[in-house]
Design an enzyme around this catalytic site. Structure first.
Site, PDB file in Angstrom:
ATOM      1  N   GLY A   1      42.122  66.794  50.542  1.00 23.11           N
ATOM      2  CA  GLY A   1      41.927  65.501  49.882  1.00 23.11           C
ATOM      3  C   GLY A   1      42.503  64.325  50.631  1.00 23.11           C
TER       4      GLY A   1
ATOM      5  CG  ASN B   1      38.548  65.701  52.289  1.00 27.07           C
ATOM      6  OD1 ASN B   1      39.560  65.433  51.645  1.00 27.07           O
ATOM      7  ND2 ASN B   1      37.741  64.786  52.788  1.00 27.07           N
ATOM      8  CG  LEU B   2      33.817  64.539  47.888  1.00 32.69           C
ATOM      9  CD1 LEU B   2      33.764  65.572  46.770  1.00 32.69           C
ATOM     10  CD2 LEU B   2      34.010  63.145  47.294  1.00 32.69           C
ATOM     11  CD  GLU B   3      33.285  61.899  52.621  1.00 31.66           C
ATOM     12  OE1 GLU B   3      32.208  61.883  52.006  1.00 31.66           O
ATOM     13  OE2 GLU B   3      34.020  60.906  52.735  1.00 31.66           O
TER      14      GLU B   3
ATOM     15  CB  ALA C   1      40.583  69.422  45.816  1.00 34.04           C
TER      16      ALA C   1
ATOM     17  CG  HIS D   1      53.092  58.346  52.234  1.00 31.58           C
ATOM     18  ND1 HIS D   1      51.725  58.362  52.328  1.00 31.58           N
ATOM     19  CD2 HIS D   1      53.555  58.496  53.494  1.00 31.58           C
ATOM     20  CE1 HIS D   1      51.373  58.493  53.599  1.00 31.58           C
ATOM     21  NE2 HIS D   1      52.472  58.589  54.330  1.00 31.58           N
TER      22      HIS D   1
ATOM     23  CB  SER E   1      40.547  59.561  54.760  1.00 30.28           C
ATOM     24  OG  SER E   1      41.774  58.811  54.815  1.00 30.28           O
TER      25      SER E   1
ATOM     26  CB  CYS F   1      71.370  48.542  42.689  1.00 33.73           C
ATOM     27  SG  CYS F   1      72.296  49.942  43.290  1.00 33.73           S
TER      28      CYS F   1
ATOM     29  CB  CYS G   1      69.358  49.800  45.571  1.00 35.27           C
ATOM     30  SG  CYS G   1      70.258  48.297  45.995  1.00 35.27           S
TER      31      CYS G   1
HETATM   32  N1  APR Z   1      38.300  66.541  46.168  1.00 32.17           N
HETATM   33  C1  APR Z   1      38.599  66.602  47.489  1.00 32.17           C
HETATM   34  N2  APR Z   1      38.603  65.515  48.294  1.00 32.17           N
HETATM   35  C2  APR Z   1      38.284  64.334  47.731  1.00 32.17           C
HETATM   36  C3  APR Z   1      37.955  64.197  46.361  1.00 32.17           C
HETATM   37  C4  APR Z   1      37.975  65.373  45.571  1.00 32.17           C
HETATM   38  N3  APR Z   1      37.666  65.358  44.258  1.00 32.17           N
HETATM   39  N4  APR Z   1      37.664  62.881  46.110  1.00 32.17           N
HETATM   40  C5  APR Z   1      37.845  62.234  47.285  1.00 32.17           C
HETATM   41  N5  APR Z   1      38.191  63.099  48.253  1.00 32.17           N
HETATM   42  C6  APR Z   1      38.513  62.813  49.649  1.00 32.17           C
HETATM   43  C7  APR Z   1      37.745  61.668  50.245  1.00 32.17           C
HETATM   44  O1  APR Z   1      36.523  62.139  50.813  1.00 32.17           O
HETATM   45  C8  APR Z   1      38.726  61.187  51.335  1.00 32.17           C
HETATM   46  O2  APR Z   1      38.510  61.896  52.553  1.00 32.17           O
HETATM   47  O3  APR Z   1      39.861  62.420  49.676  1.00 32.17           O
HETATM   48  C9  APR Z   1      40.093  61.552  50.789  1.00 32.17           C
HETATM   49  C10 APR Z   1      40.886  60.354  50.306  1.00 32.17           C
HETATM   50  O4  APR Z   1      41.187  59.559  51.414  1.00 32.17           O
HETATM   51  P1  APR Z   1      42.060  58.221  51.216  1.00 32.17           P
HETATM   52  O5  APR Z   1      41.518  57.458  50.060  1.00 32.17           O
HETATM   53  O6  APR Z   1      42.151  57.582  52.546  1.00 32.17           O
HETATM   54  O7  APR Z   1      43.483  58.764  50.759  1.00 32.17           O
HETATM   55  P2  APR Z   1      44.629  59.381  51.667  1.00 32.17           P
HETATM   56  O8  APR Z   1      44.048  60.128  52.820  1.00 32.17           O
HETATM   57  O9  APR Z   1      45.541  60.111  50.761  1.00 32.17           O
HETATM   58  O10 APR Z   1      45.390  58.066  52.211  1.00 32.17           O
HETATM   59  C11 APR Z   1      46.567  58.296  52.968  1.00 32.17           C
HETATM   60  O11 APR Z   1      46.969  55.922  52.978  1.00 32.17           O
HETATM   61  O12 APR Z   1      46.964  53.967  51.818  1.00 32.17           O
HETATM   62  C12 APR Z   1      47.787  54.935  52.321  1.00 32.17           C
HETATM   63  O13 APR Z   1      49.890  55.579  51.516  1.00 32.17           O
HETATM   64  C13 APR Z   1      48.530  55.633  51.209  1.00 32.17           C
HETATM   65  O14 APR Z   1      49.091  57.967  50.997  1.00 32.17           O
HETATM   66  C14 APR Z   1      48.029  57.057  51.284  1.00 32.17           C
HETATM   67  C15 APR Z   1      47.545  57.182  52.716  1.00 32.17           C
END
Ligand code: APR
Length: 245
Positions: free
Chosen positions: A186, A212-214, A230, A120, A188, A147, A128
């Protein structure tokens, strides 16, 4: 965590590849907001105002300010134990390891990861808007910045919604195509096409692990789900895995 590490080791075998996808959750313990947790970035800002090409065309200074704020904040935080554990895993596995990240921070880079694909983009680069040349950039980008190659305007080197992520043509399919093991850490799993990588690995019989947290998906997607922060779970898992390698 010994039992989980043994399952990963068994799936990996003595020559299997391990591919990792990380999301904002791995940087949360470093003090960087995730996007979709309560209070996250998309609770504070509208995606359509700051993270699309249309937003940049309509209000470039608002978009530049959003990324200038995130870039400045990045200079105040450090990698955490989760980032460092992945750096260690790369040392252990070498060219059997690939780290694909959705994150635009440089915390994996600072933690020593080199076999790293920022799909990303990166906060510490500007690009540029005309010729597409990307350069290192650690300060604010202003509307007057030009640029050096073609005098076009400089934009954040970030993949906005509606734009194609990087490395989809070759590096990412190659890494996912023959991975024996896949870690989703980490994230969603809400954003395409990053959220298709696990099924690419699973379709070829890979062993897929969510850290993941959940839990973000049902049992049909991941073979193993490790819930927790994590920064705590990953170092334990990788230490147990190191003892087996
Ligand atoms: N350890 C592990 N997991 C965690 C922690 C932690 N300490 N804290 C939060 N999480 C989990 C949350 O439960 C969630 O499932 O990390 C995930 C974060 O999800 P998002 O906020 O949706 O982030 P991400 O999945 O990286 O988003 C993907 O969306 O907005 C765009 O480009 C942006 O790269 C990003 C993409």
């Amino acid at each position: 965590m010994k039992n989980e590490a043994e399952k990963v080791f068994e799936a990996l075998g003595d020559s299997g590849r391990l591919t990792v996808l990380t999301g904002a959750g791995i940087s949360a313990e470093s003090g960087i907001s995730t996007f979709r947790d309560s209070g996250g970035l998309w609770d504070q800002y509208e995606i359509d105002d700051v993270a699309t090409p249309e937003a940049y065309a309509a209000n470039p200074s608002l978009v530049q300010d959003f990324y200038n704020m995130r870039r400045a904040h990045l200079g105040t935080v450090q990698p955490n134990a989760g980032h460092r554990a992945l750096g260690r895993l790369e040392e252990l596995l070498g060219d059997r390891f690939t780290l694909i990240t959705q994150n635009v921070d440089d915390l994996h880079d600072r933690a020593g990861s080199r076999r790293l694909l920022h799909m990303h983009g990166e906060l510490y680069k500007a690009r540029c808007a005309d010729c597409g040349v990307a350069v290192e950039w650690r300060t604010d980008i202003s509307l007057d910045d030009r640029c050096e190659s073609c005098s076009g305007s400089m934009r954040p080197h970030i993949v906005w919604f509606g734009e194609l992520p990087f490395y989809l043509e070759r590096e990412i399919p190659e890494a996912c195509g023959d991975s024996a093991v896949f870690f989703s850490i980490g994230t969603s799993g809400m954003v395409y096409p990053a959220n298709t990588l696990v099924s690419q690995v699973k379709a070829r019989g890979g062993f897929c692990v969510e850290i993941n947290l959940e839990k973000t998906a049902g049992p049909g997607v991941f073979d193993l789900q490790i819930e927790g922060k994590a920064g705590e779970t990953l170092p334990l898992l990788i230490a147990e895995l190191e003892a087996l390698l």
